[in-house]
Every structure is written in C-alpha cells, then in structure tokens.
Motif scaffolding. Structure first.
Motif, PDB file in Angstrom:
ATOM      1  N   PHE B  98       1.873   8.383  24.330  1.00  0.00           N
ATOM      2  CA  PHE B  98       0.775   8.591  25.268  1.00  0.00           C
ATOM      3  C   PHE B  98      -0.579   8.588  24.585  1.00  0.00           C
ATOM      4  O   PHE B  98      -0.688   8.595  23.367  1.00  0.00           O
ATOM      5  CB  PHE B  98       0.987   9.906  26.015  1.00  0.00           C
ATOM      6  CG  PHE B  98       2.276   9.919  26.772  1.00  0.00           C
ATOM      7  CD1 PHE B  98       2.348   9.376  28.035  1.00  0.00           C
ATOM      8  CD2 PHE B  98       3.428  10.456  26.206  1.00  0.00           C
ATOM      9  CE1 PHE B  98       3.543   9.371  28.727  1.00  0.00           C
ATOM     10  CE2 PHE B  98       4.626  10.448  26.894  1.00  0.00           C
ATOM     11  CZ  PHE B  98       4.683   9.906  28.164  1.00  0.00           C
ATOM     12  N   ASP B 100      -3.151  10.834  24.469  1.00  0.00           N
ATOM     13  CA  ASP B 100      -3.785  11.935  23.757  1.00  0.00           C
ATOM     14  C   ASP B 100      -2.777  12.723  22.916  1.00  0.00           C
ATOM     15  O   ASP B 100      -2.033  13.544  23.435  1.00  0.00           O
ATOM     16  CB  ASP B 100      -4.459  12.864  24.772  1.00  0.00           C
ATOM     17  CG  ASP B 100      -5.337  13.885  24.084  1.00  0.00           C
ATOM     18  OD1 ASP B 100      -5.312  13.947  22.838  1.00  0.00           O
ATOM     19  OD2 ASP B 100      -6.034  14.628  24.789  1.00  0.00           O
ATOM     20  N   THR B 103      -2.500  16.680  23.207  1.00  0.00           N
ATOM     21  CA  THR B 103      -1.848  17.429  24.278  1.00  0.00           C
ATOM     22  C   THR B 103      -0.414  16.949  24.536  1.00  0.00           C
ATOM     23  O   THR B 103       0.293  17.542  25.325  1.00  0.00           O
ATOM     24  CB  THR B 103      -2.636  17.291  25.598  1.00  0.00           C
ATOM     25  OG1 THR B 103      -2.781  15.903  25.884  1.00  0.00           O
ATOM     26  CG2 THR B 103      -4.000  17.919  25.480  1.00  0.00           C
ATOM     27  N   SER B 104      -0.009  15.884  23.850  1.00  0.00           N
ATOM     28  CA  SER B 104       1.308  15.321  24.154  1.00  0.00           C
ATOM     29  C   SER B 104       2.438  15.946  23.356  1.00  0.00           C
ATOM     30  O   SER B 104       3.598  15.611  23.558  1.00  0.00           O
ATOM     31  CB  SER B 104       1.303  13.812  23.912  1.00  0.00           C
ATOM     32  OG  SER B 104       0.358  13.207  24.747  1.00  0.00           O
ATOM     33  N   LEU B 105       2.094  16.827  22.430  1.00  0.00           N
ATOM     34  CA  LEU B 105       3.142  17.513  21.679  1.00  0.00           C
ATOM     35  C   LEU B 105       3.189  18.970  22.109  1.00  0.00           C
ATOM     36  O   LEU B 105       2.146  19.583  22.368  1.00  0.00           O
ATOM     37  CB  LEU B 105       2.859  17.427  20.173  1.00  0.00           C
ATOM     38  CG  LEU B 105       3.044  16.040  19.546  1.00  0.00           C
ATOM     39  CD1 LEU B 105       2.429  15.999  18.162  1.00  0.00           C
ATOM     40  CD2 LEU B 105       4.518  15.689  19.467  1.00  0.00           C
ATOM     41  N   ASN B 106       4.382  19.515  22.172  1.00  0.00           N
ATOM     42  CA  ASN B 106       4.546  20.914  22.550  1.00  0.00           C
ATOM     43  C   ASN B 106       3.987  21.819  21.445  1.00  0.00           C
ATOM     44  O   ASN B 106       4.452  21.764  20.315  1.00  0.00           O
ATOM     45  CB  ASN B 106       6.042  21.184  22.760  1.00  0.00           C
ATOM     46  CG  ASN B 106       6.315  22.594  23.224  1.00  0.00           C
ATOM     47  OD1 ASN B 106       5.446  23.466  23.151  1.00  0.00           O
ATOM     48  ND2 ASN B 106       7.511  22.829  23.702  1.00  0.00           N
ATOM     49  N   PRO B 107       2.972  22.638  21.776  1.00  0.00           N
ATOM     50  CA  PRO B 107       2.298  23.430  20.736  1.00  0.00           C
ATOM     51  C   PRO B 107       3.170  24.530  20.125  1.00  0.00           C
ATOM     52  O   PRO B 107       2.857  25.027  19.051  1.00  0.00           O
ATOM     53  CB  PRO B 107       1.106  24.044  21.475  1.00  0.00           C
ATOM     54  CG  PRO B 107       1.497  24.053  22.908  1.00  0.00           C
ATOM     55  CD  PRO B 107       2.367  22.846  23.100  1.00  0.00           C
ATOM     56  N   MET B 166       4.155  11.289  17.199  1.00  0.00           N
ATOM     57  CA  MET B 166       4.554  10.748  18.506  1.00  0.00           C
ATOM     58  C   MET B 166       5.300   9.422  18.322  1.00  0.00           C
ATOM     59  O   MET B 166       6.309   9.165  18.985  1.00  0.00           O
ATOM     60  CB  MET B 166       3.322  10.499  19.393  1.00  0.00           C
ATOM     61  CG  MET B 166       2.707  11.719  20.026  1.00  0.00           C
ATOM     62  SD  MET B 166       3.788  12.559  21.192  1.00  0.00           S
ATOM     63  CE  MET B 166       3.909  11.348  22.509  1.00  0.00           C
TER      64      MET B 166
END
Lengths: 309, 338
Positions: B98, B100, B103-107, B166
């Motif tokens: 994706f 961005d 924001t596309s990875l689980n923090p 990603m």
C-alpha cells in the motif's frame, strides 16, 4: 529503567505531599469544626479542655506540622467523632470490604463490557449493536439508587430470591455486584466499541486482510490489542472508584465499606478521618497510575521507555 | 504470452448517502506472467478501486462489485471463490502493498511476526522455520542486520525501511501477482528510487507480475512494460510503455504527458496544468467522460461514448478522434516539436 523508577517514585511522593497539604488546609477552611455542634452546650472550661485534647486550640499551621510529622510515622491519628477509633484501623477494616464487592463487580463488568463492545463493533448497525447501545444508555443514565430500589423490589420483595441488604454471607454480595456491574458494563462497552471501530478502519487491518488472514485472526491478532488502550486508561479510575464511588450502594445495602465513612466524615468535619481517607485514596490512585503506565508499555511498544526493553 | 490474470467489464460502485458512486465502469485488461502493467490517472479515476477489487478487498455492502464483472486468476473465477479459497488466494497467489508504509504495518507487532504470519498460514511453516524465512526475506529487501531487525517494531524503522518490510511481507509467499498501490508516493525521492530498484530486481528474480498503481509517469517510464491510462473509472488508452510515451492518441494522455515538467533549457516556462475537474461519478455518463475538459472536443463527444479503437496489437484508444471521419488535429507531439 532504574533511573526512570526512581524518578517516578520521587514524583509520586511530591504529588502525595501536595495532595495532603491541599486537603489539610481545605478541610480546615470549611466553617465549623468537629466539636462545634456538641461543644456549644458545655461550660467554657470543659470546652477548652476538649479543644486542647485534640490539639484544635493551636494555630492551623502548627496543627499541619504536627499532622505531617505523624504521617511520616505512618500514624493517621484517631477519629474525632468516634471515640477510641483509630483512622488507620477503620480504613484497614472497611477498605477490604469495599474492595471485595467493587473488585468482583469491576472484574465481571470489565469482562462483560469489553466482550459486548467487541460484539457491537463487529456487528455495527445490526441488531446486537442496537441492543448493546440501548443497554449502555440505560446503564449510564439510570441513577444507582433507582436501580437499587428496583432490584431490591424485584429480587428481594417480589421474588424472595436474595436478601434485600446485609453483610456477612456470600449471598449478600450478589445484588450489590449486579448493580455495580451495570455501570461498568455500560462504560466499557461504549469505549471498546468506539476504539474498535476506529482500529478496524486502520490501514494495517487491510494489510492483514490482504495477507489472507481470516476475520477471526484479524480481530484477535491485529485489532484487539490496538483497541484496548482507552479501556486500560479508564480501568485505573474505575479501580479507585471501587472505594469512592460505591458510597450510595454501600449505604443502601448496609455494607460496612469505606465509602460510608468517607462521606460522613466530611459532613461531620472529622478532620483526621477526612485526611486519612484522602491519603488512602491518593496513594491508591498514584500507585495505580504507575501500574497503568507499566501496562501501557506492555500493550504498546511505542510507549516503551528509552533504554528499557 | 502466458496469461495469469484476466479482468473483463469490472464494475465497482460505492454506496454513499449522496447516491451510488460508480467508481469503476467496465474496466477490462489482461496481465501476463512476469509482466508489469501500470495504471495511471489522476486521483479518483478508479485505479485503486480496480486494484482492490481484484483481490476482493472491498467490504460489502458499502462497496459493491457488480455481478457481471469477471476477474479470472489463472483461469479461476475470483468473484465466485468461497471465503476459504479467497483467503488462500490473498497473500499467496496475489498480494498487495500500500501507499503509506507508516500506517500499513501493525504498530504493536514486530515486523518479523507480521512477515511470519503469511508464511505460517500459506506455506505451513512452523514458528522457527517462518522466523528463519522472515530473516531471509528481510535480507532480500536489504534491511540491515536482519537477525536483529526481525524483532523491531515498525516505529523503530524509517519510512523507506518500512516499505521494504511491506515488500518482504508481500513477496514472502512468492505470489504470482504483486499489486503495488502507489508504493512510493509517501516516500521522498531518493528513497523512491531505491524502493523501485528493489522491486525491479525482485521482480526479475521471482518472475512476479506487477500491477503498479501510480500517477507518476516517471516511475512508469522506467518500470512498466505496459500502461493503461484511466479516467473516470474507464480505461481511455492502453499500450506498451513506448507507445504511450511516444505515440499516444488520447487527448487525456497528452495532457498527462504535458504535465510532466521537462528538463528544459530555460526554466522560465509555466508548468502545464489540465483545467477543470473529472466528472461527478454519481451521475450517469453516456458520452466521452473527458469531453468537458478536452480541447479537441467535437459534437459527437458530448453525445456518445467512443468505442475502443485498435491501433496495433497492444495499442488501443477510446476517442472519437480515431474515427475515420474525424478531422486531423495537431497532437501533443506536433506541438512539442515547435
């Protein structure tokens, strides 16, 4: 990490000092004193003797210094209203009772509330969501005393299943716990629903879906943990609330908890009792805050303190 | 050409309070094994909507993929797949990265675990094997010290590194198709080049077909084999990268090409900007969608939808100017020569 803890403990002590000092002067600033109503009828000599005995004849600042000195020795003094009762002893005997009722209610309430919140979020707009919303609104808007009266009327008077009030047997726990649960369930279900919906909209949930995870795994692995922050935040205030907020419930069910003493002592200007309970609450709150910060770091790695792992 | 993906008459609608927004209006295309196809067009033209629809990532009922849309992966109808097959398709046969990476990875999950998830799910690896493979993937996308960074949380990595994670995650199961939805838009220019080079390298290494969604023509020139230009939910022109850059026929494609700032001898000329806005996709559209902004617009353009005209085996355009009776116009290329 050690440095952080030392810093935190020092900050805690400072906070405690400020809270105790402020409360002391505020309580003494309220017009009237513990002996005022009774002492009026006494001859002057006797009255002065009483004031001297409790140290109330001294200037306020001197009383303050004395109180702080005693506090350093962990001596909270004795009640000014109930002769022969130590403040520390009263707290020690009543707080666990409040803690038991409130603790059970909080655990059940949180568990049910979080579950309902999840259920509502996953079924947004469908009937489970609507039902939970109604329950939550009722739970937050109906005053506790109305709820208690209704419960007592139904479960005790009409059906005769439960004792209407009292203390001592496990069965006495049932109704107070039910009543106290409802508010908790209402609050938590709303908080969890909102934050869960927010999390479900995050990009990383889409990433997880694009990875081929099932909806169940997406929720349990990626959504839940990221939605629990608000719930954890309110958990601390609810924990302290066990001891302060249950005043009406304790009164109406005749439960000998700490809430009763807290309120009456303020009304009666029972200085030492007010101070004692305040110190108790303050310590409880500050310690809980510290626990909360630790829980935060466990849930969200971004909050982790520098150097600690 | 070995065909891996076939899309016919794809239609996606968003049901909003204002009405039905027909975001994708009958898009058809094919993708060959190992090929790179770029979707280009301005914001809201249906690029991402098309890309997500291929994996059925849109959630009904808000978003509807019309029932006569066809998406075939390797001959298998994606639209008719059950939940289980769909889950095994996602991440394993087709995966997506994706826009961005912030924001596309689980923090709250280490990047290693996030890569491992797909490996455990699709390739049946156990924890230790998956971890080993995750480290290999991180090495492949050139993350420094992969053995250590496998335990990093996303916030400990830079934007470029997160996008590499990603990519590692998307390629972990060696999918046949990678959908890259504006993979470099959120990154700064030097990092963009690195990420694109990496994608190019991995693509040849793994023979993955790529659908590249972008609005950056520069990216396409270096990277894509074929391009389809999209406008208002339709493909208005398609062809090889060379055809689109050197022999484009659609006025919209000309406008896009014209919008790229040239490395001119003098930097004094004004940058070109296409005037107007795309049509409202809630309204029905039965004529050329570009008519209102087109400087070559003729009477017929406002009355009927143009058919797709085939110019060569690969080059097709939907424009009335290609009609035998249409007047000859001065193209973008003729003007540039002056």
């Amino acid at each position: 990490m050690a440095k952080y803890i030392v810093k935190r403990v020092l900050a805690m002590l400072l906070t405690l000092f400020v809270v105790v000092s402020l409360t002391f002067f505020l309580v003494h600033a309220i017009p009237g004193d513990p002996l005022a109503s009774m002492a009026k009828a006494l001859p002057q000599q006797t009255r002065e003797a009483y004031y001297a005995r409790y140290g109330l004849d001294k200037p306020v600042f001197e009383q303050y210094v004395l109180y702080m000195k005693n506090l350093l020795r962990l001596d909270l003094g004795s009640s000014l209203k109930f002769a022969g009762r130590s403040v520390g002893g009263t707290i020690a005997s009543t707080a666990p009772i409040s803690g038991l009722v409130g603790g059970i209610a909080l655990l059940i309430g949180t568990a049910v509330g979080v579950l309902l919140g999840i259920l509502a979020a996953l079924n947004k707009g469908k009937w489970p969501d609507q039902v939970i919303r109604v329950v939550a609104i009722l739970g937050t808007t109906i005053p506790v005393f109305v709820l208690i009266s209704l419960f007592q009327l139904f479960f005790a008077v009409k059906m005769g299943w439960l004792p209407s009030s009292g203390w001592g047997k496990p069965i006495h726990l049932v109704m107070p716990v039910m009543v106290m649960c409802i508010g908790t369930i209402a609050t938590y279900s709303r908080y969890v629903r909102t934050s869960m919906l927010e999390t479900l909209d995050q990009d990383y949930v889409l990433t997880a879906r694009a990875k081929g995870l099932s909806e169940f795994k997406i929720v349990t692995r990626h959504v839940l943990r990221n939605s629990l922050m608000p719930a954890v935040t309110i958990f601390v205030s609810s924990m302290v609330g066990i001891f302060t907020g249950a005043f009406i419930t304790e009164q109406m069910f005749s439960i000998p908890g700490i809430g009763f003493y807290y309120i009456t002592s303020i009304n009666q200007r029972d200085y030492t009792m007010v101070m004692g309970t305040t110190v108790f609450y303050a310590v409880l709150f500050i310690v809980m805050q510290m626990v909360l910060d630790i829980i935060y770091t466990l849930i969200d790695p971004r909050i982790r303190v520098a150097g600690g792992k | 050409m070995d065909r891996i993906l076939n899309v016919e008459n794809l239609q996606v609608s968003f049901h909003t309070y204002a009405g039905e927004v027909r975001a994708v209006r009958g898009v058809s295309f094919e993708l060959g094994r190992g090929e790179t196809l770029a979707f280009v067009g301005e914001s809201g033209c249906g690029k991402t909507a098309t890309a997500k629809a291929i994996m059925r990532l849109w959630k009904p009922p808000f978003v509807e993929i019309k029932s006569d849309s066809v998406v075939e992966y390797n001959g298998e109808d994606v639209m008719k797949m059950d939940k289980k097959r769909l889950q095994s398709l996602r991440g394993n046969d087709i995966s997506m990265i994706f826009q961005d990476p912030m924001t596309s990875l689980n923090p709250t999950m280490t990047v290693g675990k996030q890569i491992m998830e797909g490996l455990q799910l699709h390739r049946g690896l156990n924890k230790a094997q998956a971890r080993e493979e995750a480290i290999n993937m991180l090495r492949m996308v050139k993350i420094p010290v992969p053995e250590k960074n496998v335990d990093s949380y996303p916030h400990q990595l830079s934007g470029g590194m997160r996008q590499r994670v990603m990519i590692a995650m998307a390629l972990a199961c060696q999918p046949s198709i990678l959908i890259a939805d504006e993979p470099t838009t959120a990154l700064d220019v030097t990092i963009q080049a690195q990420v694109l080079d990496l994608l190019q390298e991995l693509k040849t290494q793994l023979n993955t077909a790529i659908i590249l969604v972008t609005h950056d023509l520069g990216v396409i020139a270096n990277f894509a084999d074929r391009v389809q230009v999209m406008y208002a939910g339709q493909v208005v022109e398609r062809g090889t990268t060379k055809e689109i850059f050197n022999e484009a026929k659609h006025p919209y494609t000309w406008a896009l090409l014209n919008s790229v700032p040239a490395l001119a001898t003098e930097n004094k000329q004004e940058l070109y900007a296409l005037k107007g806005t795309p049509p409202d996709l809630i309204l029905p559209l039965n004529h050329c969608p570009f008519a209102a902004r087109c400087e070559y617009c003729m009477g017929i353009c406002r009355e009927q939808m143009p058919e797709e005209t085939t110019l060569s085996g690969t080059h097709k355009v939907s424009c009335w100017l290609e009609h035998p009776n249409a007047p000859k116009v001065e193209s973008f290329y003729d003007r540039r020569k002056k």
